[in-house]
Design a protein around this motif. Structure first.
Motif, PDB file in Angstrom:
ATOM      1  N   VAL A 280       9.030 -42.092 -11.959  1.00  0.00           N
ATOM      2  CA  VAL A 280       9.813 -41.355 -12.956  1.00  0.00           C
ATOM      3  C   VAL A 280       9.751 -42.158 -14.256  1.00  0.00           C
ATOM      4  O   VAL A 280      10.207 -43.306 -14.304  1.00  0.00           O
ATOM      5  CB  VAL A 280      11.285 -41.189 -12.496  1.00  0.00           C
ATOM      6  CG1 VAL A 280      12.097 -40.442 -13.553  1.00  0.00           C
ATOM      7  CG2 VAL A 280      11.352 -40.451 -11.152  1.00  0.00           C
ATOM      8  N   SER A 281       9.121 -41.579 -15.287  1.00  0.00           N
ATOM      9  CA  SER A 281       8.933 -42.302 -16.554  1.00  0.00           C
ATOM     10  C   SER A 281       9.694 -41.621 -17.677  1.00  0.00           C
ATOM     11  O   SER A 281       9.647 -40.396 -17.794  1.00  0.00           O
ATOM     12  CB  SER A 281       7.462 -42.290 -16.970  1.00  0.00           C
ATOM     13  OG  SER A 281       6.696 -42.926 -15.993  1.00  0.00           O
ATOM     14  N   GLY A 286      14.316 -47.920 -22.923  1.00  0.00           N
ATOM     15  CA  GLY A 286      14.224 -49.053 -22.004  1.00  0.00           C
ATOM     16  C   GLY A 286      15.504 -49.844 -21.867  1.00  0.00           C
ATOM     17  O   GLY A 286      16.540 -49.538 -22.468  1.00  0.00           O
ATOM     18  N   ILE A 287      15.403 -50.901 -21.073  1.00  0.00           N
ATOM     19  CA  ILE A 287      16.550 -51.766 -20.785  1.00  0.00           C
ATOM     20  C   ILE A 287      16.138 -53.167 -21.210  1.00  0.00           C
ATOM     21  O   ILE A 287      15.034 -53.605 -20.879  1.00  0.00           O
ATOM     22  CB  ILE A 287      16.825 -51.782 -19.252  1.00  0.00           C
ATOM     23  CG1 ILE A 287      17.066 -50.360 -18.728  1.00  0.00           C
ATOM     24  CG2 ILE A 287      18.002 -52.675 -18.898  1.00  0.00           C
ATOM     25  CD1 ILE A 287      16.850 -50.212 -17.234  1.00  0.00           C
ATOM     26  N   PRO A 288      16.988 -53.890 -21.936  1.00  0.00           N
ATOM     27  CA  PRO A 288      16.620 -55.270 -22.279  1.00  0.00           C
ATOM     28  C   PRO A 288      16.407 -56.094 -21.005  1.00  0.00           C
ATOM     29  O   PRO A 288      17.033 -55.832 -19.979  1.00  0.00           O
ATOM     30  CB  PRO A 288      17.819 -55.788 -23.073  1.00  0.00           C
ATOM     31  CG  PRO A 288      18.908 -54.797 -22.888  1.00  0.00           C
ATOM     32  CD  PRO A 288      18.297 -53.513 -22.457  1.00  0.00           C
ATOM     33  N   SER A 346      10.750 -51.970 -17.077  1.00  0.00           N
ATOM     34  CA  SER A 346      11.224 -51.482 -18.374  1.00  0.00           C
ATOM     35  C   SER A 346      10.427 -52.066 -19.523  1.00  0.00           C
ATOM     36  O   SER A 346       9.977 -53.205 -19.461  1.00  0.00           O
ATOM     37  CB  SER A 346      12.697 -51.863 -18.521  1.00  0.00           C
ATOM     38  OG  SER A 346      13.106 -51.637 -19.847  1.00  0.00           O
ATOM     39  N   MET A 347      10.235 -51.256 -20.564  1.00  0.00           N
ATOM     40  CA  MET A 347       9.681 -51.754 -21.828  1.00  0.00           C
ATOM     41  C   MET A 347      10.761 -51.535 -22.868  1.00  0.00           C
ATOM     42  O   MET A 347      10.987 -50.398 -23.302  1.00  0.00           O
ATOM     43  CB  MET A 347       8.441 -50.946 -22.237  1.00  0.00           C
ATOM     44  CG  MET A 347       7.202 -51.271 -21.460  1.00  0.00           C
ATOM     45  SD  MET A 347       5.885 -50.132 -21.932  1.00  0.00           S
ATOM     46  CE  MET A 347       5.369 -50.769 -23.508  1.00  0.00           C
ATOM     47  N   GLU A 348      11.438 -52.611 -23.226  1.00  0.00           N
ATOM     48  CA  GLU A 348      12.525 -52.461 -24.190  1.00  0.00           C
ATOM     49  C   GLU A 348      11.952 -51.939 -25.507  1.00  0.00           C
ATOM     50  O   GLU A 348      10.904 -52.367 -25.962  1.00  0.00           O
ATOM     51  CB  GLU A 348      13.217 -53.811 -24.421  1.00  0.00           C
ATOM     52  CG  GLU A 348      14.505 -53.644 -25.200  1.00  0.00           C
ATOM     53  CD  GLU A 348      15.137 -54.966 -25.600  1.00  0.00           C
ATOM     54  OE1 GLU A 348      16.196 -54.921 -26.223  1.00  0.00           O
ATOM     55  OE2 GLU A 348      14.552 -56.020 -25.315  1.00  0.00           O
ATOM     56  N   GLY A 349      12.612 -50.958 -26.083  1.00  0.00           N
ATOM     57  CA  GLY A 349      12.134 -50.348 -27.304  1.00  0.00           C
ATOM     58  C   GLY A 349      11.259 -49.127 -27.050  1.00  0.00           C
ATOM     59  O   GLY A 349      10.913 -48.390 -27.962  1.00  0.00           O
ATOM     60  N   THR A 352      11.466 -46.582 -19.674  1.00  0.00           N
ATOM     61  CA  THR A 352      11.585 -47.164 -18.335  1.00  0.00           C
ATOM     62  C   THR A 352      10.729 -46.388 -17.345  1.00  0.00           C
ATOM     63  O   THR A 352      10.644 -45.161 -17.423  1.00  0.00           O
ATOM     64  CB  THR A 352      13.067 -47.107 -17.876  1.00  0.00           C
ATOM     65  OG1 THR A 352      13.865 -47.746 -18.872  1.00  0.00           O
ATOM     66  CG2 THR A 352      13.285 -47.811 -16.557  1.00  0.00           C
ATOM     67  N   ASP A 353      10.118 -47.109 -16.419  1.00  0.00           N
ATOM     68  CA  ASP A 353       9.407 -46.495 -15.288  1.00  0.00           C
ATOM     69  C   ASP A 353      10.112 -46.898 -14.004  1.00  0.00           C
ATOM     70  O   ASP A 353      10.331 -48.092 -13.776  1.00  0.00           O
ATOM     71  CB  ASP A 353       7.955 -47.005 -15.193  1.00  0.00           C
ATOM     72  CG  ASP A 353       7.085 -46.448 -16.306  1.00  0.00           C
ATOM     73  OD1 ASP A 353       7.536 -45.518 -16.991  1.00  0.00           O
ATOM     74  OD2 ASP A 353       5.959 -46.954 -16.491  1.00  0.00           O
ATOM     75  N   ALA A 354      10.459 -45.908 -13.195  1.00  0.00           N
ATOM     76  CA  ALA A 354      11.034 -46.212 -11.877  1.00  0.00           C
ATOM     77  C   ALA A 354      10.006 -45.827 -10.824  1.00  0.00           C
ATOM     78  O   ALA A 354       9.465 -44.723 -10.856  1.00  0.00           O
ATOM     79  CB  ALA A 354      12.320 -45.413 -11.678  1.00  0.00           C
ATOM     80  N   TYR A 355       9.714 -46.752  -9.922  1.00  0.00           N
ATOM     81  CA  TYR A 355       8.759 -46.487  -8.841  1.00  0.00           C
ATOM     82  C   TYR A 355       9.522 -46.369  -7.525  1.00  0.00           C
ATOM     83  O   TYR A 355      10.140 -47.337  -7.080  1.00  0.00           O
ATOM     84  CB  TYR A 355       7.745 -47.631  -8.715  1.00  0.00           C
ATOM     85  CG  TYR A 355       6.751 -47.678  -9.846  1.00  0.00           C
ATOM     86  CD1 TYR A 355       5.522 -47.044  -9.735  1.00  0.00           C
ATOM     87  CD2 TYR A 355       7.052 -48.356 -11.025  1.00  0.00           C
ATOM     88  CE1 TYR A 355       4.603 -47.088 -10.780  1.00  0.00           C
ATOM     89  CE2 TYR A 355       6.142 -48.400 -12.078  1.00  0.00           C
ATOM     90  CZ  TYR A 355       4.919 -47.758 -11.944  1.00  0.00           C
ATOM     91  OH  TYR A 355       4.014 -47.797 -12.972  1.00  0.00           O
ATOM     92  N   LEU A 356       9.473 -45.189  -6.934  1.00  0.00           N
ATOM     93  CA  LEU A 356      10.133 -44.968  -5.659  1.00  0.00           C
ATOM     94  C   LEU A 356       9.059 -44.928  -4.577  1.00  0.00           C
ATOM     95  O   LEU A 356       8.220 -44.024  -4.555  1.00  0.00           O
ATOM     96  CB  LEU A 356      10.889 -43.632  -5.726  1.00  0.00           C
ATOM     97  CG  LEU A 356      11.675 -43.196  -4.511  1.00  0.00           C
ATOM     98  CD1 LEU A 356      12.707 -44.231  -4.125  1.00  0.00           C
ATOM     99  CD2 LEU A 356      12.373 -41.864  -4.805  1.00  0.00           C
TER     100      LEU A 356
END
Length: 369
Positions: A280-281, A286-288, A346-349, A352-356
């Motif tokens: 899920v992208s 993103g998240i710091p 996460s790439m801040e700025g 976010t990519d979540a891999y399930l």
């Protein structure tokens, strides 16, 4: 009214018995075993299943009841946690006072009883969240939440065990369904389409986003809708729903005052030999990096808390866009329950990519805390 100590509201013999059963060995089962065993729900199999649960459930429930008595930082004394402990002790007592299961009638009665136990425990997660909140309220703010490692580890064990108990009860109860849905063995769908489940979960998450913000980014899904594998659709729905909901919220809040159209959330379903992976992208900013370790703790949410001290937990099923910070850690437990995992990159700025990762072999044993 102060909640009573267990020794005041429960007999000494019951507490002793809880400690005796809590020392017994748990028996884990695999997805494959549940599927093969449940594919022929004959009277004999239902009887065997009932007899197994009659012995297994008190062991698992006793272990949790004992742990609830001895939590660090005074968490055991919080009113909400005492309430949860009482539910576990009541359920243990119900199971232990049920006589040996000898025939189909006994098994049917037993099934009704465990169904009631499952309902009794419906609100355990929000109630424990409330307990943690009651603890946080009285704590020195200087204590860093990561230092509360013991509490995180306890909650991981506690919720993992709860997933297992509910899976075993739900699976047994569902095997009694005279008209099971096509390709379903209890809770397990032998030909589940992950793309289809992701579509439904995304629609549900978008509805909530629309309700809270008045608009919602698009969700694009890539993958073969005809690809299927055996899994528990309710578990997958819960995990994808949580991930998409987080992504929608991040994108929505980032683009709220912008003239640009919010970029869509992308879901990719990949079918590997060992794993089925769902990514899920989002481009929600993103998240710091300093925040990443916190996202899997139970004491952290960037959103305001929907749990109020005085809220009626009977209605705690209303889903809000951002919860009490439990969505991600609990989703990861669901993934791990059948041998998968959940990772957040996460790439801040940017986003976010979540891999399930879902194990497609179905052979891994339940992790038994």
């Amino acid at each position: 009214m102060a909640a009573k100590k267990a020794s005041e509201s429960f007999s000494k013999t019951l507490i002793e018995e809880v400690h005796k059963w809590g020392c017994m060995k748990q028996t884990g089962v695999s997805l494959r075993y549940m599927m093969e065993f449940g594919s022929k729900p004959t009277q004999r199999n239902l009887l065997i299943s009932g007899q197994f649960l009659h012995k297994e459930l008190p062991i698992r429930i006793a272990r949790r009841a004992i742990e609830l008595e001895s939590l660090p930082y005074g968490l055991s004394e919080k009113p909400a946690v005492l309430k949860v402990r009482d539910w576990y002790l009541d359920s243990f007592r119900d199971l232990r006072s049920f006589p040996e299961i000898k025939d189909a009638n006994d098994e049917r009665e037993f099934t009704q009883m465990i169904k009631a136990i499952k309902v009794r425990h419906n609100n355990v997660v929000p109630m424990m969240a409330l307990g943690v909140q009651q603890l946080k309220k009285g704590m020195d703010p200087k204590i860093i939440y990561e230092d509360l490692d013991e509490i995180h580890q306890f909650l991981d064990r506690f919720y993992m065990s709860r997933i297992g108990i509910r899976m075993l009860i739900g699976q047994h109860v569902e095997l009694h369904n005279p008209n099971p849905p096509l390709h379903c063995v209890g809770y397990i769908h032998t030909k589940m389409s992950p793309v289809e489940v992701a579509q439904n979960a995304s629609e549900d998450a978008r509805c909530i986003c629309l309700r809270e913000y008045g608009s919602a980014p698009e969700v694009n899904i890539y993958g073969d809708p005809k690809f299927t594998f055996p899994y528990v659709p309710t578990h997958l729905h819960l995990m994808v729903f949580e991930l998409v909901k987080n992504s929608l919220r991040a994108v929505q809040e980032r683009y709220m005052d912008s003239d640009r159209v919010a970029p869509p959330i992308r879901i990719i379903v990949a079918d590997g030999i060992e794993d089925v992976t769902i990514k899920v992208s989002d481009e929600g900013g993103g998240i710091p990096r300093s925040g990443l370790p916190k996202i899997f703790t139970y004491l952290y949410s960037t959103a305001r808390n929907p749990l109020d001290e005085h809220s009626d937990l009977g209605t705690a099923d209303t889903v809000t866009m951002a919860g009490y910070g439990y969505g991600l850690p609990i989703s990861r437990l669901y993934a791990r329950y059948f041998g998968g995992d959940l990772q957040i990159i996460s790439m801040e700025g940017y986003g976010t990519d979540a891999y399930l990762h879902l194990s497609r072999l179905g052979d891994s044993q339940e992790p038994l805390p």
